[in-house]
Design a protein around this motif. Structure first.
Motif, PDB file in Angstrom:
ATOM      1  N   ARG B  68      32.759  36.945  45.028  1.00 24.72           N
ATOM      2  CA  ARG B  68      33.436  37.706  46.415  1.00 24.72           C
ATOM      3  C   ARG B  68      34.515  37.507  46.699  1.00 24.72           C
ATOM      4  NH1 ARG B  68      30.469  36.284  51.731  1.00 24.72           N
ATOM      5  NH2 ARG B  68      30.491  38.258  52.716  1.00 24.72           N
ATOM      6  N   PHE B  70      36.989  38.101  44.896  1.00 25.51           N
ATOM      7  CA  PHE B  70      37.951  38.858  43.905  1.00 25.51           C
ATOM      8  C   PHE B  70      39.027  39.941  44.421  1.00 25.51           C
ATOM      9  CE2 PHE B  70      35.964  38.028  39.891  1.00 25.51           C
ATOM     10  CZ  PHE B  70      36.425  36.453  40.186  1.00 25.51           C
ATOM     11  N   THR B  71      39.157  40.703  44.735  1.00 24.47           N
ATOM     12  CA  THR B  71      39.846  42.001  45.371  1.00 24.47           C
ATOM     13  C   THR B  71      39.034  43.252  44.608  1.00 24.47           C
ATOM     14  OG1 THR B  71      41.947  42.893  46.612  1.00 24.47           O
ATOM     15  CG2 THR B  71      42.308  42.176  43.880  1.00 24.47           C
ATOM     16  N   CYS B  72      39.407  44.589  45.911  1.00 22.17           N
ATOM     17  CA  CYS B  72      39.079  46.045  44.992  1.00 22.17           C
ATOM     18  C   CYS B  72      40.345  46.216  44.224  1.00 22.17           C
ATOM     19  CB  CYS B  72      39.099  46.841  45.639  1.00 22.17           C
ATOM     20  SG  CYS B  72      38.539  48.442  45.507  1.00 22.17           S
ATOM     21  N   ALA B  74      40.844  49.389  43.197  1.00 20.38           N
ATOM     22  CA  ALA B  74      41.166  50.866  42.824  1.00 20.38           C
ATOM     23  C   ALA B  74      42.762  51.006  42.903  1.00 20.38           C
ATOM     24  CB  ALA B  74      40.757  51.208  43.625  1.00 20.38           C
ATOM     25  N   ALA B  83      33.972  44.368  41.950  1.00 21.60           N
ATOM     26  CA  ALA B  83      33.492  43.113  43.198  1.00 21.60           C
ATOM     27  C   ALA B  83      33.002  43.575  43.826  1.00 21.60           C
ATOM     28  CB  ALA B  83      35.266  42.807  43.699  1.00 21.60           C
ATOM     29  N   CYS B  84      33.432  45.264  44.506  1.00 19.78           N
ATOM     30  CA  CYS B  84      31.976  45.996  45.280  1.00 19.78           C
ATOM     31  C   CYS B  84      30.887  45.799  45.572  1.00 19.78           C
ATOM     32  CB  CYS B  84      33.373  46.811  45.294  1.00 19.78           C
ATOM     33  SG  CYS B  84      32.579  48.255  44.226  1.00 19.78           S
ATOM     34  N   LEU B 169      45.793  39.348  46.820  1.00 18.95           N
ATOM     35  CA  LEU B 169      45.236  40.856  46.682  1.00 18.95           C
ATOM     36  C   LEU B 169      45.214  40.898  48.361  1.00 18.95           C
ATOM     37  CD1 LEU B 169      46.110  41.716  43.396  1.00 18.95           C
ATOM     38  CD2 LEU B 169      47.427  42.039  45.072  1.00 18.95           C
ATOM     39  N   ARG B 170      44.237  40.281  47.955  1.00 23.32           N
ATOM     40  CA  ARG B 170      42.299  40.631  48.730  1.00 23.32           C
ATOM     41  C   ARG B 170      42.410  41.008  50.216  1.00 23.32           C
ATOM     42  NH1 ARG B 170      36.038  39.668  48.378  1.00 23.32           N
ATOM     43  NH2 ARG B 170      35.352  40.264  50.575  1.00 23.32           N
ATOM     44  N   GLN B 171      43.302  39.415  50.274  1.00 24.81           N
ATOM     45  CA  GLN B 171      43.274  39.636  52.294  1.00 24.81           C
ATOM     46  C   GLN B 171      45.083  40.367  52.244  1.00 24.81           C
ATOM     47  OE1 GLN B 171      44.018  34.771  52.300  1.00 24.81           O
ATOM     48  NE2 GLN B 171      41.639  34.944  52.063  1.00 24.81           N
ATOM     49  N   GLY B 173      46.982  42.268  50.443  1.00 21.70           N
ATOM     50  CA  GLY B 173      47.022  43.498  49.725  1.00 21.70           C
ATOM     51  C   GLY B 173      48.731  43.759  49.342  1.00 21.70           C
TER      52      GLY B 173
END
Lengths: 539, 367
Positions: B68, B70-72, B74, B83-84, B169-171, B173
């Motif tokens: 949970r 982890f970043t997307c 794409a 991850a989604c 990266l998730r937080q 970008g």
């Protein structure tokens, strides 16, 4: 009612799936293109008394009508056509193996063989060609010219280990990337190495492979640590193989209307198809029919397939009718647009154009695409949710402009990231943001977008899944095309096309959601209120 | 002819005949699932669909486990990291009436009786107790702690792990240097930190780190074209169905170096210096980087050992839970990375199959 499931295939996956299903009270019809050994099925009689397995040897599946819970299958067996009605289908064909002789410039000979040949010899513990002769010098060639995979490496290491230990052969493995990303493979690699198997990993320069007239092979490779050429003159060269989808999958894809991935497996490269799903409800694909599967994957898939089939029967008792497409029987002009575009093949031509409610996933693409708007939702649809959206009138020109933004959010992606954004970002989302959750962005029609502008929205944003992540495969594509179309029309009408925006997002990207809608709000602040909103008479 | 090709196989068992149709619903059964990562969530959802009552406990405050965070990854297209899917699983589990989730709990006792008597302290410090018919260890993994490796982790701010990078990266970008918040120009990924390491007796490949590192590398390059990324590796492992194509694409954008650096230093101008042996040059090479990402391996979750012992699972030293040892502990199952490294989608597949194993176990008990 007894539930029956059809299984296509005869290998380990098919047998395991049949057993799991029977063990859970589901009857199976197994169709094999070859003669099946009945003994395979009798080994573990774990089935319940009310279920059985029907075996069709030397048979092929030639057609499939109907949909989930009512597939009507025709099986051609010895030139006779037999009908079977089943609730579900599991495709469980094994691999097709293709030797890689050509990629090394080799031709098969007494001293150049494929991986299968040595695997068989070791399995049978005998080899008329003398492959298992003591003291032979054996070279395995794998993954030097193209990437290999853990399934092939497992076979190679298992063989190498046995040749070295039981037959006292001298074994070399020449490899590119060593694919130890499978269960127990690193350990096996260490064990084989300790027992004397020699590995050379080549990175930059592929080996030079030459074959003399008598068929024997000489390999010269650049040792990357010694920085000098090393020559091997083996008695036997074993060339690895590619694992490809069974040649029958193409035909099965046609019969069952299944989408294939680039390699030809019957499952697109889409995370929503994990683990055993296809584009059609009630048709599952397991093991080597969906990917390059190792033993564990095959076992897991068989279990998952059984679980899904058991659930199908359990779910049947629950009423399902809300949120499905419904075709106006009288009005339908039979243009079959819906039939062509339904990603789940839930629209069938059986006497008339009809929606198979059990198979309909409720994406709404057909509702949005029907040229005469004769397809509606059973139960509330997007239009009903849109009706609940109210845009406030601008009463006083001097008041601060708060853009009214309507966001159509696919529930699978943007709907979830919106929720994360509200949890994480609290109040930093645009004040005038209104969410319309849609089952698929492909279900948002031109009419929906235009009527939202007519309501006075300053901006409309469509948030869809990333390409390759759409549960309906093409819903995001439809949304994009439609948005471009609407933009072109808006321009013609003299309405700022920038007020419509489309972007892709994933379910787990809350911050991203905030960034997208805030950037859009900024753009709308620059544009000012929409001309329609400014002229709203009522609110 | 026809006779030969169609064979009806029917097993008549001596078992009782009173069982008419299929009875896969089990409303009188209750299962404890330890761990709310993607595996625990999946097993819970699958069992709940068959009316089994599920108690899902999680020691952390939030559910979803590592995946949970982890970043997307794409770029323009989805790159299938999976991850989604975790969000979908959480939705399904939270909304299911048969699943009760307790997060932030401390499992205090678990005793094997007819079933299992469990007691735990919930997040409000209240004692809870219940009896269950089966236990699923979805206790997940522990990321390898690279503190003892010579890579300068925790000593130098700009040496982070792949999990740190996922979160950033998730937080945010974009990727920034933790030391000064600047955007790095050169990034190095070091693979196999704590995996495939005989000195640690970690004789396994963690399977997912190549895919994760290369996907993140591509994402970073996609957002910041000028970024120079190098990946130090032993062997690139396949990930995804279209690996060959994806890898070919990545190879054009990322420098792949088949070597694992030795020592790591901090230079005066606060760059990270890596020393590695480049076979092509036959010499020790030095190179400066702005940020170093350690791809830490999946290791057994030692925190779960006391629980495992209590319910009759053998402690297997440095190894993951062994499915073989479950045989001697009826009613105990393990799902996901508790039994070894798995990707998100592999964990889901494993957890689904475990749900079926649990149902089958109840059936055999019933007969």
């Amino acid at each position: 009612m007894t539930v029956k499931v059809l299984i296509a295939g005869d290998g380990a996956s098919a047998i395991k799936t049949a057993k799991e299903l029977s063990a859970n009270g589901i009857g199976t019809v197994l169709v094999s293109r070859k003669e099946i050994d009945r003994a395979d099925f009798l080994k573990e009689p774990i089935q319940k008394e009310n279920t059985g397995t029907l075996l069709y040897s030397n048979s092929e599946i030639i057609s499939c009508r109907g949909c989930v819970n009512d597939f009507r299958i025709t099986i051609r067996s010895n030139e006779k056509d037999i009908s079977e009605t089943v609730s579900g289908v599991v495709i469980a064909e094994e691999y097709r193996r293709k030797d890689n002789f050509e990629s090394y410039g080799l031709r098969p000979s007494d001293s150049v063989i494929s991986l299968s040949e040595i695997v068989n010899a070791i399995e049978n513990k005998t080899s008329p060609q003398g492959l298992l002769k003591e003291g032979l010098k054996v070279l395995f060639l794998t993954g030097c010219n193209q990437e290999s995979n853990p399934v092939v490496l497992n076979e190679i290491m298992t063989c190498a280990f046995q040749l070295q230990k039981d037959y006292h052969q001298e074994v070399f493995v020449l490899t590119g990337n060593l694919k130890v990303g499978g269960e127990g493979l690193e350990k096996l690699y260490r064990e084989t190495k300790a027992s004397g198997v020699f590995y050379a990993k080549l990175n930059q320069i592929p080996p030079v492979v030459a074959q003399s007239d008598d068929g024997r092979v000489t390999v010269v490779y650049q040792d990357e640590i010694l920085q000098s050429p090393v020559k091997i003159f083996p008695d036997l060269a074993v060339v690895d193989e590619e694992l490809l989808p069974s040649e029958n999958l193409e035909a099965l894809a046609g019969v069952f209307e299944l989408n294939q991935d680039k390699a030809g497996f019957l499952q697109t490269d889409n995370v929503h198809r994990e683990t055993v799903f296809t584009n059609r409800k009630g048709i599952l694909v397991v093991g080597s029919s969906r990917c390059i599967a190792d033993h564990k994957t095959k076992l897991d898939d068989a279990g998952n397939a059984a679980l899904v089939m058991m659930r199908l029967t359990a779910e049947k008792t629950e009423p399902v009718s809300v949120g499905k497409a419904k075709i106006g029987v009288v009005e339908c002009a039979r243009c079959i647009t819906c039939f062509r575009i339904c990603p789940y093949k839930a629209i069938r031509l059986e006497g008339r154009v009809m929606v198979c409610a059990d198979a309909c996933e409720g994406c709404g693409i057909c509702v949005a695409e029907c040229p005469r708007e004769y397809i509606t939702w059973s139960g509330p649809g997007i239009s009903d949710d849109l009706d609940k959206i109210h845009v406030s009138r601008i009463l006083d020109q001097t008041e601060e402009f708060i853009p009214e933004i309507v966001a159509f959010c696919c529930t699978r992606s943007a709907g979830r990231s919106f929720r994360l954004a509200t949890d994480q970002l609290q109040n930093s989302l645009p004040e005038g943001l209104k969410i319309v959750a849609v089952p698929c962005a492909g279900g948002v029609s031109m009419g929906h977008i235009l009527s939202t502008f007519m309501k006075g929205a300053d901006g409309v944003i469509l948030l869809t899944c990333h390409p390759g992540n759409c549960h309906s495969e093409v819903g995001n594509h439809y949304a994009k095309t439609r948005a471009e179309n609407v933009k072109a029309r808006l321009s013609v009408m003299g309405f700022e096309k920038e007020r419509l925006h489309i972007e892709t997002i994933a379910a787990n990207m809350g911050t991203e959601f905030g960034r997208i809608v805030n950037a859009f709000q900024k753009q709308l602040l620059e544009l000012g209120p929409s001309v329609i909103r400014k002229n709203l008479k009522y609110s | 002819m026809l006779f030969r090709s169609i064979t009806i196989v029917k097993w008549i068992m001596s078992a009782k005949r009173d069982q008419g149709g299929i009875e896969s619903r089990m409303p009188d059964k209750k299962v404890l699932i330890i761990g709310s990562g993607v595996a625990g969530l999946t097993t819970a959802i699958e069992l709940a669909k068959f009316d089994v009552k599920v108690v899902l406990i999680e020691k952390e405050k939030t559910v979803g486990g590592y995946a949970r965070q982890f970043t997307c990854k794409a770029t323009d297209d989805c790159v299938k990291c999976g991850a989604c899917i975790v969000e979908e699983k959480i939705d399904a589990a939270v909304s299911h009436p048969n699943i009760t989730i307790y997060s932030g709990v401390c499992l205090t006792d678990i005793v094997k009786k007819d079933g299992f008597a469990i007691s735990f302290v919930d997040r409000n410090h209240e004692k809870q107790a219940c009896e269950v018919d089966a236990v699923v260890m979805a206790t997940g993994f522990q990321p390898f702690d690279p503190i003892d490796k010579p890579f300068g982790y925790k000593r130098f701010d700009d040496v982070i792990t792949n999990l740190d990078l996922e979160k950033r990266l998730r937080q945010d970008g974009v990727v920034k240097r933790p030391s000064d918040g600047s955007v790095p120009k050169k990034i190095a990924f070091i693979q196999c930190v704590g995996s495939r390491d005989s000195s640690l007796n970690h004789l396994w490949c963690s399977k997912v780190c190549c895919g994760s590192a290369l996907r993140m590398a591509r994402l970073i390059k996609f957002r910041e074209k000028s970024m120079e990324i190098s990946v130090f590796y032993i062997d690139v492992q396949s990930f995804g169905k279209d690996f060959q194509n994806n890898y070919d694409l990545i190879k054009d954008q990322v420098r792949m170096i088949r070597a694992i650096p030795g020592d790591v230093f901090l230079t005066d101008d606060r760059k990270i210096k890596l020393e590695y042996y480049l076979p092509a040059l036959r010499k020790q090479t030095e190179e400066l980087f702005d940020l170093v990402v350690l791809s830490v391996g999946i290791t057994p979750n030692r925190n779960a050992d006391p629980i495992a012992e209590k319910i009759g699972l053998k402690s297997t030293g440095s190894e993951f839970l062994d499915e073989q040892s479950m045989v001697s502990a009826p009613g105990v199952f393990a799902a996901g990375t508790a039994t070894g490294p798995k990707s998100i989608t592999e964990s889901i597949a494993d957890a689904g199959r475990v749900a079926l194993d649990v149902l089958n176990y109840f059936q055999t008990q019933h007969n």
